[in-house]
Motif scaffolding. Structure first.
Motif, PDB file in Angstrom:
ATOM      1  N   ARG A 159      60.830  37.325  -1.652  1.00  0.00           N
ATOM      2  CA  ARG A 159      62.023  37.528  -1.242  1.00  0.00           C
ATOM      3  C   ARG A 159      63.056  36.420  -0.473  1.00  0.00           C
ATOM      4  O   ARG A 159      63.711  36.521   0.560  1.00  0.00           O
ATOM      5  CB  ARG A 159      62.137  38.693  -0.128  1.00  0.00           C
ATOM      6  CG  ARG A 159      61.736  39.981  -0.671  1.00  0.00           C
ATOM      7  CD  ARG A 159      61.459  40.897   0.183  1.00  0.00           C
ATOM      8  NE  ARG A 159      60.969  42.331  -0.269  1.00  0.00           N
ATOM      9  CZ  ARG A 159      60.684  43.501   0.586  1.00  0.00           C
ATOM     10  NH1 ARG A 159      61.140  43.561   1.806  1.00  0.00           N
ATOM     11  NH2 ARG A 159      60.285  44.579  -0.104  1.00  0.00           N
ATOM     12  N   TYR A 160      62.632  35.182  -0.722  1.00  0.00           N
ATOM     13  CA  TYR A 160      63.334  33.861  -0.263  1.00  0.00           C
ATOM     14  C   TYR A 160      64.340  33.454  -1.117  1.00  0.00           C
ATOM     15  O   TYR A 160      64.583  32.296  -1.002  1.00  0.00           O
ATOM     16  CB  TYR A 160      61.997  33.012   0.083  1.00  0.00           C
ATOM     17  CG  TYR A 160      61.190  32.834  -0.927  1.00  0.00           C
ATOM     18  CD1 TYR A 160      61.357  31.783  -1.994  1.00  0.00           C
ATOM     19  CD2 TYR A 160      59.835  33.416  -1.104  1.00  0.00           C
ATOM     20  CE1 TYR A 160      60.489  31.351  -3.122  1.00  0.00           C
ATOM     21  CE2 TYR A 160      58.845  33.212  -2.024  1.00  0.00           C
ATOM     22  CZ  TYR A 160      59.231  32.198  -3.049  1.00  0.00           C
ATOM     23  OH  TYR A 160      58.302  31.926  -4.105  1.00  0.00           O
TER      24      TYR A 160
ATOM     25  N   LYS B 189      61.711  49.744  -0.730  1.00  0.00           N
ATOM     26  CA  LYS B 189      61.582  50.054   0.754  1.00  0.00           C
ATOM     27  C   LYS B 189      61.869  48.740   1.486  1.00  0.00           C
ATOM     28  O   LYS B 189      61.723  47.681   1.119  1.00  0.00           O
ATOM     29  CB  LYS B 189      60.347  50.537   0.960  1.00  0.00           C
ATOM     30  CG  LYS B 189      59.102  49.868   0.778  1.00  0.00           C
ATOM     31  CD  LYS B 189      57.817  50.561   1.109  1.00  0.00           C
ATOM     32  CE  LYS B 189      56.516  49.759   0.793  1.00  0.00           C
ATOM     33  NZ  LYS B 189      55.239  50.322   1.379  1.00  0.00           N
ATOM     34  N   GLY B 190      62.320  49.065   2.799  1.00  0.00           N
ATOM     35  CA  GLY B 190      62.413  47.941   3.572  1.00  0.00           C
ATOM     36  C   GLY B 190      63.941  47.386   4.077  1.00  0.00           C
ATOM     37  O   GLY B 190      64.275  47.175   5.177  1.00  0.00           O
ATOM     38  N   HIS B 191      64.836  47.458   2.927  1.00  0.00           N
ATOM     39  CA  HIS B 191      66.191  47.141   3.466  1.00  0.00           C
ATOM     40  C   HIS B 191      67.139  48.136   2.516  1.00  0.00           C
ATOM     41  O   HIS B 191      66.665  48.408   1.305  1.00  0.00           O
ATOM     42  CB  HIS B 191      66.420  45.700   2.867  1.00  0.00           C
ATOM     43  CG  HIS B 191      65.546  44.716   3.761  1.00  0.00           C
ATOM     44  ND1 HIS B 191      65.776  44.541   5.054  1.00  0.00           N
ATOM     45  CD2 HIS B 191      64.639  43.925   3.474  1.00  0.00           C
ATOM     46  CE1 HIS B 191      64.984  43.615   5.566  1.00  0.00           C
ATOM     47  NE2 HIS B 191      64.195  43.121   4.416  1.00  0.00           N
ATOM     48  N   SER B 192      68.394  48.316   3.104  1.00  0.00           N
ATOM     49  CA  SER B 192      69.246  48.784   2.165  1.00  0.00           C
ATOM     50  C   SER B 192      70.173  47.747   1.582  1.00  0.00           C
ATOM     51  O   SER B 192      70.859  47.721   0.505  1.00  0.00           O
ATOM     52  CB  SER B 192      70.015  50.031   2.605  1.00  0.00           C
ATOM     53  OG  SER B 192      70.803  49.695   3.706  1.00  0.00           O
ATOM     54  N   SER B 193      70.271  46.788   2.557  1.00  0.00           N
ATOM     55  CA  SER B 193      71.233  45.486   2.403  1.00  0.00           C
ATOM     56  C   SER B 193      70.308  44.284   1.459  1.00  0.00           C
ATOM     57  O   SER B 193      69.434  44.739   0.781  1.00  0.00           O
ATOM     58  CB  SER B 193      71.865  45.019   3.408  1.00  0.00           C
ATOM     59  OG  SER B 193      70.838  44.772   4.530  1.00  0.00           O
ATOM     60  N   HIS B 194      70.655  43.022   1.757  1.00  0.00           N
ATOM     61  CA  HIS B 194      69.830  42.101   1.327  1.00  0.00           C
ATOM     62  C   HIS B 194      70.102  42.057  -0.207  1.00  0.00           C
ATOM     63  O   HIS B 194      69.058  41.641  -1.047  1.00  0.00           O
ATOM     64  CB  HIS B 194      68.387  42.114   1.758  1.00  0.00           C
ATOM     65  CG  HIS B 194      68.240  41.615   3.267  1.00  0.00           C
ATOM     66  ND1 HIS B 194      67.803  40.583   3.677  1.00  0.00           N
ATOM     67  CD2 HIS B 194      68.527  42.518   4.376  1.00  0.00           C
ATOM     68  CE1 HIS B 194      67.603  40.580   4.835  1.00  0.00           C
ATOM     69  NE2 HIS B 194      68.192  41.982   5.395  1.00  0.00           N
TER      70      HIS B 194
ATOM     71  N   ILE C  48      65.437  37.385   2.633  1.00  0.00           N
ATOM     72  CA  ILE C  48      66.712  37.128   2.296  1.00  0.00           C
ATOM     73  C   ILE C  48      66.923  37.895   1.021  1.00  0.00           C
ATOM     74  O   ILE C  48      67.415  39.062   1.382  1.00  0.00           O
ATOM     75  CB  ILE C  48      66.715  35.488   1.806  1.00  0.00           C
ATOM     76  CG1 ILE C  48      66.134  34.543   2.904  1.00  0.00           C
ATOM     77  CG2 ILE C  48      68.253  35.359   1.467  1.00  0.00           C
ATOM     78  CD1 ILE C  48      65.931  33.125   2.290  1.00  0.00           C
ATOM     79  N   SER C  49      66.624  37.826  -0.154  1.00  0.00           N
ATOM     80  CA  SER C  49      66.833  38.535  -1.206  1.00  0.00           C
ATOM     81  C   SER C  49      65.806  38.262  -2.281  1.00  0.00           C
ATOM     82  O   SER C  49      65.168  37.165  -2.015  1.00  0.00           O
ATOM     83  CB  SER C  49      68.284  38.295  -1.898  1.00  0.00           C
ATOM     84  OG  SER C  49      69.414  38.592  -0.966  1.00  0.00           O
TER      85      SER C  49
END
Length: 282
Positions: free
Chosen positions: A74-75, A115-120, A105-106
């Protein structure tokens, strides 16, 4: 005969349930992609419903920072985000801070996490932990770092033993860059920054209170030039955000005479912009 049929039906239902329980969950195609889409660099859609074209990987170690939990892949970010993080780390190192710990990051092509983020999702969000790394972390420490909370969540108060002047420097330097749209932090951290004496308080406007951000800061950049399909947020309200708005985040006294009614919200299905289909599949 009837008993035998019931027994067969029971065994069938048992085996069906066992098979369904053991079957892997449906794969998230955005998490399956391992490389960026080699198109024009663009953030597409909104922070919580979009994708990333022409993304870049942040090197796992650079001047003034280390990437944690690299196995998550996710970097990746929009080139603007990669440049921002590199610039920020060099500046904070110049102020004498230890290495920043850069978290999610994304993903390579953005998109939604299981899971973990709704954004990014567009390469314009990044999490920076409020722990610093005084020396190169071991492989195990990089994968399983220890989060240090700045907030006593039960008492809605700052953990003064964990808070350092370096944290205030980090927030000021991070929020003062013009490409930053917002930095999300726990309301107690925002209150702490508001109570400090600053010659210039303009950057405080970008530091926005949000639950959950008590061991990390969430940096969000503005939509880049050339990303015509990027959907930005409205600018934060005028002022430094240290008045009534911030006070409204404080917990309210519980009225035990009132009954609490809970309602279940229907999850809205989000449809990504059409360009994301190309980014994902080509």
């Amino acid at each position: 005969m009837k008993k035998n049929l019931l027994m067969i039906l029971f065994i069938f239902m048992f085996l069906l349930g066992f098979w369904m329980a053991m079957s892997p969950a449906e794969a998230n195609p955005w998490e399956e992609v391992q490389e960026p889409y080699l198109g024009v660099e663009q953030s597409i859609g909104s922070y919580a419903n979009g994708c990333l074209s022409g993304g870049e990987a942040l090197p796992l170690k650079g001047e003034g920072y280390q990437v944690i939990r690299p196995s998550r892949n996710r970097y990746y970010g929009h080139p603007n985000m990669i440049a921002y993080l590199s610039k920020l780390a060099k500046k904070t190192k110049g102020f004498g801070l230890d290495d920043l710990m850069i978290a999610d990051i994304s993903m390579p092509r953005g998109g939604n996490f299981t899971k973990g983020h709704s954004s990014h999702q567009t390469g314009l969000d990044a999490d920076i932990w409020l722990s610093f790394a005084p020396e190169p972390l071991t492989k195990d420490s990089l994968e399983s770092p220890t989060a240090v909370s700045m907030v006593d969540l039960q008492n809605y108060a700052l953990k003064r033993d964990n808070w350092m002047k370096e944290h205030a420097i980090l927030f000021q330097v991070a929020a003062s860059e013009p490409e930053v749209a917002r930095i999300f932090v726990h309301p107690v951290i925002k209150e702490t920054l508001c109570e400090m004496a600053w010659e210039d308080r303009n950057w405080l406007r970008k530091v926005r209170p949000w639950w959950g951000h008590h061991y990390h800061m969430h940096v969000r950049l503005q939509c880049p030039e050339g990303s015509l399909n990027c959907i930005s947020q409205n600018a934060p309200p005028a002022g430094d955000g240290c008045g009534a708005e911030l006070i409204s985040w404080r917990p309210k006294p519980v009225d035990e005479t009132k009954s609490v009614v809970t309602t279940t919200k229907k999850k809205r299905v989000k449809i990504k912009p059409g360009q994301c289909e190309v980014v994902l599949t080509q």
